[in-house]
Structures are given as structure tokens and as C-alpha cells.
Write a protein that holds these residues in place. Structure first.
Motif, PDB file in Angstrom:
ATOM      1  N   ARG B  25       0.833  -1.197   0.000  1.00  0.00           N
ATOM      2  CA  ARG B  25       0.000   0.000   0.000  1.00  0.00           C
ATOM      3  C   ARG B  25       0.877   1.260   0.000  1.00  0.00           C
ATOM      4  O   ARG B  25       0.544   2.252  -0.642  1.00  0.00           O
ATOM      5  CB  ARG B  25      -0.877  -0.033   1.261  1.00  0.00           C
ATOM      6  N   GLN B  28       1.836   2.001  -3.502  1.00  0.00           N
ATOM      7  CA  GLN B  28       0.680   2.468  -4.283  1.00  0.00           C
ATOM      8  C   GLN B  28       0.449   3.957  -4.020  1.00  0.00           C
ATOM      9  O   GLN B  28       0.179   4.740  -4.934  1.00  0.00           O
ATOM     10  CB  GLN B  28      -0.568   1.671  -3.891  1.00  0.00           C
ATOM     11  N   VAL B  29       0.583   4.325  -2.755  1.00  0.00           N
ATOM     12  CA  VAL B  29       0.395   5.736  -2.407  1.00  0.00           C
ATOM     13  C   VAL B  29       1.520   6.584  -2.993  1.00  0.00           C
ATOM     14  O   VAL B  29       1.287   7.655  -3.551  1.00  0.00           O
ATOM     15  CB  VAL B  29       0.328   5.909  -0.871  1.00  0.00           C
ATOM     16  N   ALA B  31       3.241   6.002  -5.624  1.00  0.00           N
ATOM     17  CA  ALA B  31       3.035   6.118  -7.075  1.00  0.00           C
ATOM     18  C   ALA B  31       2.046   7.252  -7.372  1.00  0.00           C
ATOM     19  O   ALA B  31       2.245   8.048  -8.305  1.00  0.00           O
ATOM     20  CB  ALA B  31       2.521   4.797  -7.634  1.00  0.00           C
ATOM     21  N   PHE B  33       1.505   9.815  -5.476  1.00  0.00           N
ATOM     22  CA  PHE B  33       2.204  11.072  -5.205  1.00  0.00           C
ATOM     23  C   PHE B  33       3.022  11.500  -6.427  1.00  0.00           C
ATOM     24  O   PHE B  33       2.993  12.663  -6.840  1.00  0.00           O
ATOM     25  CB  PHE B  33       3.161  10.900  -4.020  1.00  0.00           C
ATOM     26  N   GLU B 155       5.690   9.213   8.266  1.00  0.00           N
ATOM     27  CA  GLU B 155       5.417   9.846   9.548  1.00  0.00           C
ATOM     28  C   GLU B 155       4.053   9.374  10.025  1.00  0.00           C
ATOM     29  O   GLU B 155       3.047   9.574   9.327  1.00  0.00           O
ATOM     30  CB  GLU B 155       5.410  11.375   9.399  1.00  0.00           C
ATOM     31  N   ASP B 156       4.054   8.790  11.189  1.00  0.00           N
ATOM     32  CA  ASP B 156       2.774   8.364  11.751  1.00  0.00           C
ATOM     33  C   ASP B 156       2.026   7.458  10.767  1.00  0.00           C
ATOM     34  O   ASP B 156       0.821   7.568  10.587  1.00  0.00           O
ATOM     35  CB  ASP B 156       1.929   9.591  12.084  1.00  0.00           C
ATOM     36  N   GLN B 157       2.826   6.617  10.091  1.00  0.00           N
ATOM     37  CA  GLN B 157       2.298   5.675   9.096  1.00  0.00           C
ATOM     38  C   GLN B 157       1.634   6.370   7.912  1.00  0.00           C
ATOM     39  O   GLN B 157       0.762   5.796   7.253  1.00  0.00           O
ATOM     40  CB  GLN B 157       1.322   4.695   9.758  1.00  0.00           C
ATOM     41  N   LYS B 158       2.028   7.596   7.693  1.00  0.00           N
ATOM     42  CA  LYS B 158       1.516   8.307   6.530  1.00  0.00           C
ATOM     43  C   LYS B 158       2.700   8.809   5.699  1.00  0.00           C
ATOM     44  O   LYS B 158       3.758   9.100   6.241  1.00  0.00           O
ATOM     45  CB  LYS B 158       0.655   9.489   6.967  1.00  0.00           C
ATOM     46  N   VAL B 159       2.477   8.923   4.407  1.00  0.00           N
ATOM     47  CA  VAL B 159       3.553   9.352   3.519  1.00  0.00           C
ATOM     48  C   VAL B 159       3.649  10.878   3.526  1.00  0.00           C
ATOM     49  O   VAL B 159       2.652  11.579   3.336  1.00  0.00           O
ATOM     50  CB  VAL B 159       3.309   8.844   2.077  1.00  0.00           C
ATOM     51  N   ARG B 160       4.822  11.371   3.780  1.00  0.00           N
ATOM     52  CA  ARG B 160       5.108  12.800   3.701  1.00  0.00           C
ATOM     53  C   ARG B 160       6.279  12.990   2.736  1.00  0.00           C
ATOM     54  O   ARG B 160       6.905  12.019   2.304  1.00  0.00           O
ATOM     55  CB  ARG B 160       5.483  13.354   5.078  1.00  0.00           C
ATOM     56  N   PHE B 161       6.640  14.225   2.450  1.00  0.00           N
ATOM     57  CA  PHE B 161       7.781  14.432   1.573  1.00  0.00           C
ATOM     58  C   PHE B 161       8.556  15.688   1.948  1.00  0.00           C
ATOM     59  O   PHE B 161       8.012  16.607   2.558  1.00  0.00           O
ATOM     60  CB  PHE B 161       7.353  14.464   0.098  1.00  0.00           C
ATOM     61  N   ARG B 181       4.308  24.229   0.028  1.00  0.00           N
ATOM     62  CA  ARG B 181       3.549  24.399   1.275  1.00  0.00           C
ATOM     63  C   ARG B 181       3.204  23.067   1.935  1.00  0.00           C
ATOM     64  O   ARG B 181       3.025  22.997   3.145  1.00  0.00           O
ATOM     65  CB  ARG B 181       2.248  25.136   0.984  1.00  0.00           C
ATOM     66  N   LEU B 182       3.079  22.064   1.112  1.00  0.00           N
ATOM     67  CA  LEU B 182       2.667  20.769   1.659  1.00  0.00           C
ATOM     68  C   LEU B 182       3.841  19.933   2.139  1.00  0.00           C
ATOM     69  O   LEU B 182       3.642  18.893   2.762  1.00  0.00           O
ATOM     70  CB  LEU B 182       1.885  19.991   0.598  1.00  0.00           C
ATOM     71  N   LYS B 184       6.821  18.459   4.216  1.00  0.00           N
ATOM     72  CA  LYS B 184       7.124  18.360   5.648  1.00  0.00           C
ATOM     73  C   LYS B 184       8.351  19.193   5.982  1.00  0.00           C
ATOM     74  O   LYS B 184       8.448  19.785   7.042  1.00  0.00           O
ATOM     75  CB  LYS B 184       7.379  16.889   6.005  1.00  0.00           C
TER      76      LYS B 184
END
Lengths: 676, 197
Positions: B25, B28-29, B31, B33, B155-161, B181-182, B184
Motif C-alpha cells: 500500500r 501504491q500511495v 506512485a 504522489f 510519519e505516523d504511518q503516513k507518507v510525507r515528503f 507548502r505541503l 514536511k
């Protein structure tokens, strides 16, 4: 007639049947969901991919939570899901600055920073940016909104006036309920909640995508037992001299069917058509008003329709145009045979970048409300009469990234309302990042907004059943006005710790209230009229501290919301805010399958408003739920207790009520949910 | 009740789809992004002048995406088709004609995702494309400090960049403020000598 025990047994057998039928196919269901998720990702924006709370209610453009021009709280789908609750007002009460009181088993009064009541439209309620407010009474009938709890993507609560974005009546705040789009609901969902009192809440949904089409269909049924059946319901009279109220029986039950469908058609990569139709059909028991029961065995049909075209012109330019219609028909057996409104609105917005770092949105809408009332036998006058109302509004907003750290936002909107006048709203904000990483952001803002009194406040014309109070229409009506000064701080103190602090001063002008004239004296004959009376000053601070990690999250918040009217005993025909509110909400993922969720809120009491008969009690409320996932996460069983601390909830004497009833407090419930 | 009963009997017959379980997963996320990034990045004229040319996304090293990019086949970004090309990692042996061709193909990419298998050759891979207006993306720790442009972090099981704007400027790849702006973390530094080579 079957006993309550038989009914409960039947409901649990039904839940068991669901478990057996769906659980046996769990592996395939899991695979379906995975496949659907994979398709979803490429339809999602970066913000959605990041699961960053993105807010549209402050400025009509998706913006990160920390960069908003107004203070906003977001209640996520996860918050809603793990709360186990089935009514939106109950979910709202755990957020800073939101006043919520329960009138009976179904009805709630809700306001942002106070000035709230059953017939108050000072907080604007929207569903996907489209109004969900009754133009006759100026209120939101929360229980009848054709929306199922698990279809809510998030709820955005804007504290403070945002009329520049949403027009009239975004006066003390906005509550925008954002629903899940078809692509977020692929596959099936079956969910049913049963309470110890015999209440049920069942929701079935199926979403599918084929070619350029995607769609979802939701259907639900809600059965709310009355307070008597739930072990409460004792009536109280607002007049200690009155007798006979002990014999009243609480018939505050409700049976509601709800249906909601949405479809999207992608013409190409840049153009999308979406449609929606939602309907609720409600049958409800009694509701006392002015000494009798106008809502005895009421039937209400509420339909919401929309069609919307979104287009991306180029990388920097996008826009939409939409039509929506809200259609309401209530059949009462006492006052009016029919009370209906038809609301049609056409709205458009275009967003573009005329220069580097400027994001501009312009748009507007026209709206036509047609209101019709057909009288019944007991009262000869036409309470509010028939009415055609027209609205028109245009807005312009610019979000200017001056430097990497400084952002300025300006919004202005002008609205014309056929029943009052032309008025305007604005919001100006400066956001400054204290550090290069933009972890600490300061906000200063100023806003002006207005509120147009609804039909029943302008045209109310009847004599109550006792014949002692005569309501007369208001001859001279002006919009209520407000402006506010705000300062806020949003700080990411560490990777896991977020602090938000917002302070405000808000000035209200020409607030509507009830003027009672003993003419000619002596009473009991009195004359009552709603009028613009005088203003008020409001001030307060709201702060929240959130800690989160992979194991869960914990939020502690406190709000002080003060309000002082210019005149002593000035009627605002609404309640002031509870001055002290505090909350503690937490969720712990015990492991991959088990989740413990807790919501606590305290709101202190509110003194009497002379036009409202009674004040509000203080209350503590604690809800606990424990969730267990199974079948690879496609099944879930939740058991919970709402309002752990109270056996019953005190009565609330709201506008025009001579009686109020206690409602049940502590309630055990269980929910079974399956995805396929 | 009728609806419930109908649903109970109808839903078991709804056809089920099977998922590609070989792709996590997370990728997939990621990709998705990558697909989104292309909308917020402007390449210089020489890289984007021909409207008929596709946008090329290169994946160098042991590909973790599997079939995650399949849905992109039917999509366009900025009116252009998106093509996925996969490359083996840079070879240690002396350059050959075949190797030269592959290097040229890598340099033609608009986006280059550098897989974790290339960690030891990270600096070399970045240097290979630094003059060619390529948006380099990876999920290797220290990627921005090594001169890469966008780095995924969890981060916290979420995708950041994270974004290295200096590296983007050097590559003449313009990243829009909405994307910045988005992020991290926004880094403004030249590649360090200590960075992985």
C-alpha cells in the motif's frame, strides 16, 4: 403488540444474520476493498494522499488547516466512526466553542459560540457547501438531514463570521458537513447500531466505478424510541403555578428513512459532472410549543438535489457551476396542514492565478425561495403567509503569498436580499510563519458579516391557543450585523504535538429579540413582536493541544466564550454561549484490531434569557467505545456507552415551550459493520 | 426492512475483484504522489516544448512499485501521456555502448525515482542527471542532503515528503508554491561531501 425484549431479541438476531452472511465471504471482501483502494489513489489530491486535514469552509478553496484565515476545527471520518454516535449534534459537542443542548430524543439546538436556539440561524449549516437551513424558521433540522453518518468525510467547524465566503447568516460560525464522494465509497458497507432502549440505526451503501462513471447509493433507517420507553421523559413545566404537566407523556419518538445517492461522470481528465439526490422521510411524535402540540404525528419529506460541473481550464485556472434545490414539506395536524419551501440556487466560482503567488476566486449565486403554508383548523390566521424571496450575491477573494513566510488573504462579498436590503461581508487576514519550516504560524484577522432575519421572525402572526399572547408581524426589519477581531497561533511543537490558540473580540449590532407589550394593561393579554433591539459584545479564547503517534491521539481543549448584551435582560431570542467549555478526546489503537475511544465534554450553565423562559443546565458527558476489527479489517464490532456519568439529562426550556422533558442519559449500544 | 433483506440476499452475488497483492500500500500511495507531483512542477522549455512527447517517469533500481502505475496508462498530465520506464542500476563496469544508451535514456526522463537498491550509488546517480532537468525523487534517508530534490518520508504511518529547493533550482525544475507548502521540510542546501556517494 410485542414486548421490548422481543424487539431487542429480533434486532440482535438480525445483527447475527449479517455477521454470518457477510463474514463467510470475508477474504474476497478484503481483496475487493484493496483493489478499490488502489484505483482510488490516482484520483486523490496530494493533500488527500497525505491525509492532511484540508479545509474549504474558511475561504471556499482547499487550504491546509494551519493556513486558514479563520479558526477551524475538523472532525474527521475517523473521529466520527470511532465515536459510535449516530447524530451529528452529539458529535459536534466534543469540539471547542460549539454549544449543543438536547431538547428531546431527536432534537438538538446547536450554535458556534452561542446565540443559538431552535429558531436561530446565526450559525450557517452546509452540506458540501450547500445550505441545510430551513428558510422559514431559520434553523437546521439536524435529525432530518438526509445524510448517513458513515457517509461523512469530515465536518468543518468555522468559529467566527465567514459571511465573505458563504453570504448571509454565516454570522457566529459555519458548520460544513463534507460527504464522501463516490470514489471514496467503492464497494459495499452494511452497518447497524442497536441501543439498549431499542433504538436502531441501519445504513447500507454500495459504491461502484465503471468507465467514466462512479456512483454510490446509501439507504438507511433510524428508529428512535421515546423518552418514556427509555426510562426518562418526566415532564417539567416552566410555570410553577401550572398544573397537570405530570400527566404528559413523552412521545418524542422518530422513524426516519434516509436515502442519498451521488454520481460522477468524468468527461475527460479536466471536466467532471456530478449529480446528487438525497431524501429523508420522517415520522415523529409530539413536540410541545406555546402550550400545545403542533408537531403531533408530523410527517416531513425533505429532498436535496444538485448538479455540478467542474472544469480545470489549465494548471492555474479552475471553476465550477452548480444548481441545487432543497425541497421541504411538513404536514402537521395542529397548526398548519402543510408548510413547505422550495429553494433553488445557481452558483458559480472560478479560481485563477493572475500573477505569481496570487490565488484569486470570484463567483456568485442567485437563489429563489418559495414558501407556502396552508392552514389547518385551530388557528384562522396565516402564521407566516406565503412568500417569494430572492437572493443574489457576488464575491471576490485573493490569497497572496507575499513571501515564503507571509500570506495575506482578503475576501469581500455583497449580497442582496429581497426582504431586507443589500449588505456586505469581508474577511481580511495576515498569516505569518515564525520559522522557515512553517511550523509556527501567527494569524491576525478582521471580519464583518450580517444576518437576515428569517420569515418567521418577520411575519409571525398568530394568537396562541390560550389566547393571551398575540404575535404581530415586524414592520421595520434590518439585518443584524457583526464584526470581529481575531488573533491565532498554530504551532507544531514537535512531530507529535500540535498547539492551537485563538482569541477574539466580536461586536454584534441590531440583534433580533422578542419585545412583549402589555397593551392594554393589565395582562394577561400581551402583544409580542420580534424586533432589532440592541447589540452585544462577545469575547473569548479557544485552545487545543493534540498529541498523536502511531498508537493513537489525545486532544485536550478549553474554550472561554463570553457574551454581554448592551441592555440588561435584553432578549436575543437565543441562548448565550456556555462561558466555560472543556473537552478531552482520545483514541488508542491497542493493536491492529482493537481500538479504545473516549470523548469527554463539560459545558457550564447558561443564565435565563427573558424571551426563552428558561436557562440551560451545566453538564458533563463522557462516552466510551471499544472496537474490534475482524475478517482482515472488513468487519467491525463496536460496543459503547454514551453519557456514562448521567442516568438522565435535564430538561431544556427552549423558545416558546411551556414544558420540557428529561431525556435519557447513559445508554449502552452496539454496532456491527461490514465492508465488502 | 425490505431493503435490508434484499441487501442481505443480493450482496453475496456481487462480483468480486482481485487485488494485486504484490505491491504494498505504501508504494501504491507513493506512485500516486509521483503522478500528482507532475502537476506542480514546470520543466524548462527544452524539456517540455514538444507537446507530442510524453512525460517520462523513470524508475531506477529494484522496482518496488510493481503494477502500481497501471492506472496511469490511461491518464494524461498537462495534456501529455505518461510513460513509465524502468532501468537497472548504474553499472560498475566500464562504460559500453549499451550502457551509454541507457544513460541517455535516464537523462531523458522528466521524473526519476531512485530506488533503495541504489543507496550506495546515490550521489553518482544524482550527478548523472543533475544537468538534465530531471526531477529526482526517492525514499532513501538523506536524499535531499545528497542533492536529490524530493524525498518521501514516513510519519505516523503516513507518507510525507521533503523538498530540496536548491537542488530543484540547479536542475532548473520549477516547483510551485502549492507543493512547497505541503512539504514536511523544505531544504535549501547544497549536497554535502559526506553524503552517500
Amino acid at each position: 403488540m410485542s414486548s421490548r425484549g422481543d424487539v431487542l431479541t429480533g434486532k440482535f438476531i438480525f445483527v447475527l444474520m449479517l455477521l454470518v452472511l457477510f463474514g463467510s465471504d470475508a477474504r474476497l471482501l478484503a481483496e475487493q476493498q484493496d483493489a478499490n483502494n488502489k484505483k482510488d489513489f490516482f484520483e486523490m489530491s496530494i493533500e488527500e494522499l497525505m491525509e492532511v486535514p484540508i479545509v474549504v469552509s474558511a475561504s471556499r478553496l482547499p487550504t491546509r488547516l494551519q493556513y486558514l484565515s479563520a479558526p477551524v476545527t475538523v472532525i474527521t471520518a475517523e473521529d466520527i466512526h470511532y465515536s459510535g454516535l449516530t447524530t451529528i449534534p452529539e458529535i459536534l459537542q466534543f469540539s471547542p466553542g460549539v454549544d449543543v443542548r438536547r431538547l428531546d430524543r431527536q432534537r438538538y439546538i446547536v450554535g458556534v459560540r452561542g446565540l443559538f436556539g431552535m429558531y436561530s440561524d446565526r450559525t450557517l449549516v452546509l452540506i458540501d457547501g450547500r445550505p441545510a437551513t430551513d428558510p422559514i424558521h431559520g434553523t437546521t433540522h439536524w435529525e432530518k438531514l438526509p445524510i448517513l453518518i458513515e457517509d461523512i468525510e469530515r465536518i468543518e467547524i468555522v468559529r467566527g463570521p465567514v459571511g465573505a465566503a458563504w453570504g448571509a447568516n454565516a454570522f457566529t460560525g459555519v458548520i460544513n458537513i463534507i460527504t464522501k464522494k463516490p470514489d471514496q465509497c467503492l464497494g459495499g458497507l452494511a452497518s447497524t447500531t442497536v441501543s439498549e432502549f431499542g433504538d436502531t440505526y441501519t445504513h447500507l451503501r454500495y459504491g461502484h466505478r465503471q468507465g467514466q462513471w462512479s456512483w454510490k447509493v446509501s439507504a438507511g433507517y433510524e428508529d428512535v424510541e421515546d423518552s418514556d420507553a427509555a426510562g426518562a421523559g418526566r415532564y417539567h413545566s416552566s410555570s410553577y403555578t401550572a398544573t397537570g404537566f405530570d400527566s404528559y407523556t413523552a412521545r418524542d419518538w422518530g422513524r426516519l428513512w434516509k436515502f442519498d445517492t451521488q454520481a460522477e461522470y468524468r468527461l475527460n481528465d479536466v471536466t467532471r459532472l456530478s449529480f446528487g439526490a438525497a431524501h429523508s422521510s420522517a415520522q415523529e411524535g409530539d413536540f410541545e410549543f406555546m402550550g400545545y402540540f403542533p408537531r403531533r404525528d408530523v410527517l416531513t419529506e425533505y429532498t436535496r438535489l444538485f448538479a455540478r460541473l467542474d472544469h480545470q481550464f489549465d494548471n492555474d485556472t479552475s471553476g465550477y457551476i452548480q444548481w441545487f434545490g432543497n425541497f421541504w414539506n411538513t404536514h402537521c395536524r395542529v397548526i398548519t396542514e402543510q408548510m413547505r419551501y422550495l429553494q433553488n440556487d445557481i452558483e458559480g466560482q472560478i479560481n485563477f492565478k493572475p500573477a505569481e503567488n496570487h490565488n484569486i476566486s470570484v463567483g456568485g449565486n442567485v437563489r429563489w425561495n418559495r414558501i407556502q403554508t396552508d392552514n389547518y383548523s385551530l388557528i384562522s390566521e396565516n402564521i407566516v403567509g406565503d412568500d417569494d424571496e430572492y437572493w443574489g450575491g457576488i464575491f471576490l477573494m485573493d490569497r497572496w503569498s507575499v513571501t515564503n513566510r507571509l500570506t495575506l488573504e482578503g475576501q469581500i462579498r455583497v449580497d442582496h436580499y429581497s426582504e431586507t436590503t443589500t449588505d456586505w461581508s469581508t474577511r481580511l487576514a495576515a498569516l505569518y510563519a515564525l520559522d522557515e519550516q512553517q511550523n509556527h504560524i501567527l494569524r491576525l484577522s478582521f471580519a464583518r458579516a450580517f444576518r437576515s432575519p428569517c420569515l418567521i421572525l418577520r411575519n409571525l402572526n398568530f394568537t396562541n391557543l390560550s389566547g393571551v399572547t398575540v404575535f404581530t408581524p415586524t414592520a421595520d426589519v434590518h439585518n443584524e450585523g457583526t464584526y470581529t477581531l481575531e488573533a491565532g497561533y498554530s504551532g507544531k511543537l514537535s512531530d507529535n504535538l500540535q498547539l492551537n490558540v485563538d482569541g477574539y473580540y466580536q461586536r454584534f449590532e441590531r440583534l433580533f429579540g422578542l419585545v412583549i407589550t402589555p397593551d392594554p394593561p393589565p395582562p394577561p393579554m400581551v402583544y409580542a413582536t420580534f424586533k432589532n433591539i440592541d447589540g452585544a459584545n462577545a469575547y473569548g479564547v479557544e485552545c487545543s493541544l493534540t498529541y498523536h503517534n502511531s498508537k493513537g491521539r489525545l486532544t485536550a481543549w478549553y474554550a472561554y466564550n463570553g457574551l454581554a448584551t448592551d441592555q440588561i435582560d435584553q432578549s436575543t431570542r437565543s441562548f448565550p454561549p456556555a462561558s466555560h467549555k472543556a473537552g478531552l478526546t482520545g483514541r488508542v489503537f491497542l493493536n491492529a484490531d482493537w481500538t479504545l475511544n473516549s470523548n469527554y465534554v463539560f459545558q457550564n450553565g447558561v443564565p435565563y434569557d427573558p424571551s426563552l423562559i428558561g436557562g440551560l443546565h451545566s453538564f458533563n458527558r463522557l462516552d466510551l467505545t471499544l472496537s474490534r476489527k475482524f475478517a482482515k479489517g472488513k468487519g467491525e464490532l463496536v460496543v459503547g456507552v454514551s453519557d456514562v456519568l448521567n442516568e438522565t439529562t435535564d430538561p431544556v426550556f427552549e423558545a416558546g415551550h411551556f414544558t420540557a422533558l428529561e431525556t435519557p442519559g447513559r445508554m449502552l449500544f452496539a454496532r456491527l459493520q461490514l465492508k465488502f | 426492512m425490505i431493503v435490508l433483506v434484499l441487501a442481505l440476499f443480493v450482496t453475496p452475488f456481487v462480483p468480486k475483484a482481485r487485488a494485486d497483492s504484490t505491491v504494498s500500500r505504501e508504494y501504491q500511495v507513493k506512485a500516486a504522489f509521483l503522478y500528482n507531483f507532475m502537476n506542480f512542477v514546470d520543466w524548462p522549455e527544452e524539456k517540455s516544448s514538444d507537446s507530442n512527447e510524453p512525460i517520462i517517469v523513470g524508475i531506477i533500481g529494484s522496482d518496488p512499485f510493481g503494477g502500481a502505475f497501471e492506472p496511469v496508462k490511461n491518464k494524461k498530465v498537462k495534456g501529455k501521456n505518461v510513460v513509465i520506464r524502468r532501468f537497472e542500476g548504474l553499472k560498475e563496469q566500464k562504460e559500453s555502448d549499451e550502457n551509454d544508451q541507457e544513460i541517455e535514456a535516464i537523462r531523458e526522463c522528466h521524473v526519476l525515482f531512485i530506488c533503495r537498491s541504489e543507496e550506495k550509488k546515490l550521489k553518482k546517480t544524482i550527478n548523472l542527471v543533475k544537468e538534465n532537468n530531471v526531477l529526482t525523487v526517492s525514499d532513501i534517508e538523506g536524499f535531499p542532503e545528497a542533492g536529490g530534490i524530493i524525498n518521501f518520508v514516513m510519519e505516523d504511518q503516513k507518507v510525507r515528503f521533503e523538498i530540496n529547493v536548491t537542488a530543484a533550482k540547479r536542475a532548473k525544475v520549477k516547483i510551485r508554491s502549492q507543493l512547497l507548502r505541503l512539504a514536511k521540510r523544505v531544504v535549501e542546501e547544497e549536497p554535502s561531501d559526506e553524503a552517500k556517494s
